[in-house]
Design an enzyme around this catalytic site. Structure first.
Site, PDB file in Angstrom:
ATOM      1  N   ASP A  63     -14.185   5.744  -4.237  1.00 50.96           N
ATOM      2  CA  ASP A  63     -13.059   5.244  -5.018  1.00 50.96           C
ATOM      3  C   ASP A  63     -11.978   6.316  -4.939  1.00 50.96           C
ATOM      4  OD1 ASP A  63     -11.167   4.542  -6.886  1.00 50.96           O
ATOM      5  OD2 ASP A  63     -12.585   4.302  -8.547  1.00 50.96           O
ATOM      6  N   SER A 143       5.200   2.334   4.128  1.00 50.36           N
ATOM      7  CA  SER A 143       5.617   0.955   4.373  1.00 50.36           C
ATOM      8  C   SER A 143       7.127   0.912   4.519  1.00 50.36           C
ATOM      9  CB  SER A 143       5.198   0.058   3.206  1.00 50.36           C
ATOM     10  OG  SER A 143       5.774  -1.227   3.320  1.00 50.36           O
ATOM     11  N   TYR A 156       5.529  -1.687  -6.203  1.00 48.26           N
ATOM     12  CA  TYR A 156       4.923  -1.383  -4.909  1.00 48.26           C
ATOM     13  C   TYR A 156       5.926  -0.645  -4.025  1.00 48.26           C
ATOM     14  CZ  TYR A 156       3.160  -1.988  -0.172  1.00 48.26           C
ATOM     15  OH  TYR A 156       2.746  -1.748   1.120  1.00 48.26           O
ATOM     16  N   LYS A 160       5.629   3.286  -2.302  1.00 49.91           N
ATOM     17  CA  LYS A 160       5.764   3.617  -0.886  1.00 49.91           C
ATOM     18  C   LYS A 160       6.941   4.553  -0.632  1.00 49.91           C
ATOM     19  CE  LYS A 160       2.115   1.574   0.575  1.00 49.91           C
ATOM     20  NZ  LYS A 160       0.975   2.363   1.080  1.00 49.91           N
TER      21      LYS A 160
END
Length: 253
Positions: A63, A143, A156, A160
């Site tokens: 994890d 990304s 999100y 990134k």
């Protein structure tokens, strides 16, 4: 196997390697002569991928949001291979595309724990090893969302963008230790997260609409990201650090 393999004799740990980009990177690294730790929270998937790669790969379940688990995973990797040359922080997570006011705090926390805090944990766990052996390469998979953010993925996108900045910050701080830190910024890819990013059913019509925004006319594939990851980890990139390489078909232009 030939001596032209670009990662011959190197060892790598790849997170999120049970599927998608991570699996593609693991497969390409082994083909290029590396030994690979296939790390994933999905233990069964990690073992399946490692098994398919033969003696050059070993599986580790972890994890990545748990600092103690990350330290144990790095210890397991160095125990298995003696030294660890390359770390690919590939594992990531996204909430479904949704208006910003519909995102709850638990989702926000998970986004930053998986996409950002995991890099903190791995940095703390692996940098002492790299300083001891006098070298190291970290590759962070970011990304295009961190460079050209779109609606519906605000937090999100923020994770990134943070990853992109972490890459540059670590690169300059660790350069004196002969540790290179590079990033890869893929455009939306043909992975399990595709529909999450699109925020719409994954139909041929909806794909066509998104692909129309990419000048080279297609989504990214694991092989595209793997090719970049091979170059950045290889000795061909010995003078390359702090870059966030856009693998996006021109979308960010």
């Amino acid at each position: 196997m030939t001596d032209s393999q670009r990662l011959k004799g190197k060892t790598a740990l790849i997170t999120g390697a049970a599927s998608g980009f991570g699996r593609g990177i693991a497969e390409r690294y082994v083909a290029e002569g590396a030994r690979v730790v296939v790390l994933d929270i999905n233990e069964g998937g990690a073992k399946e991928v490692a098994g398919s790669l033969g003696d050059a790969a070993t599986a580790v379940a972890c994890d990545i949001t748990d600092g103690a688990a990350v330290s144990a995973a790095v210890d397991a990797a160095t125990s298995a291979f003696g030294e660890l040359d390359i770390l690919v922080n590939n594992a990531g997570w996204s909430n479904p595309n949704t208006p910003v006011m519909n995102v709850d705090e638990a989702t926000f926390d998970k986004l930053f724990a998986v996409n950002v805090k995991s890099i903190f944990h791995f940095t703390r766990a692996i940098v002492p090893h790299w300083r001891a052996i006098g070298r190291g390469v970290m590759i962070n998979v970011g990304s295009t969302a961190g460079l050209r953010p779109r609606p519906g993925l605000v937090w999100y996108n923020a994770t990134k963008a943070t990853v992109n900045n972490i890459t540059k910050s670590l690169a300059i701080e660790l350069a004196g230790d002969r540790i290179r830190v590079c990033g890869i910024a893929p455009v939306m890819g043909e992975t399990g997260l595709l529909e999450t990013f699109m925020g719409m059913p994954d139909t041929p019509e909806n794909r066509k609409k998104f692909i129309a925004t990419i000048p080279l006319g297609r989504l990214s594939k694991p092989s595209d990201i793997a090719g970049a990851a091979v170059y950045l980890a290889s000795d061909d990139a010995d003078l390359v650090t702090g870059v966030n390489l856009e693998i996006d078909g021109g979308r960010c232009i």
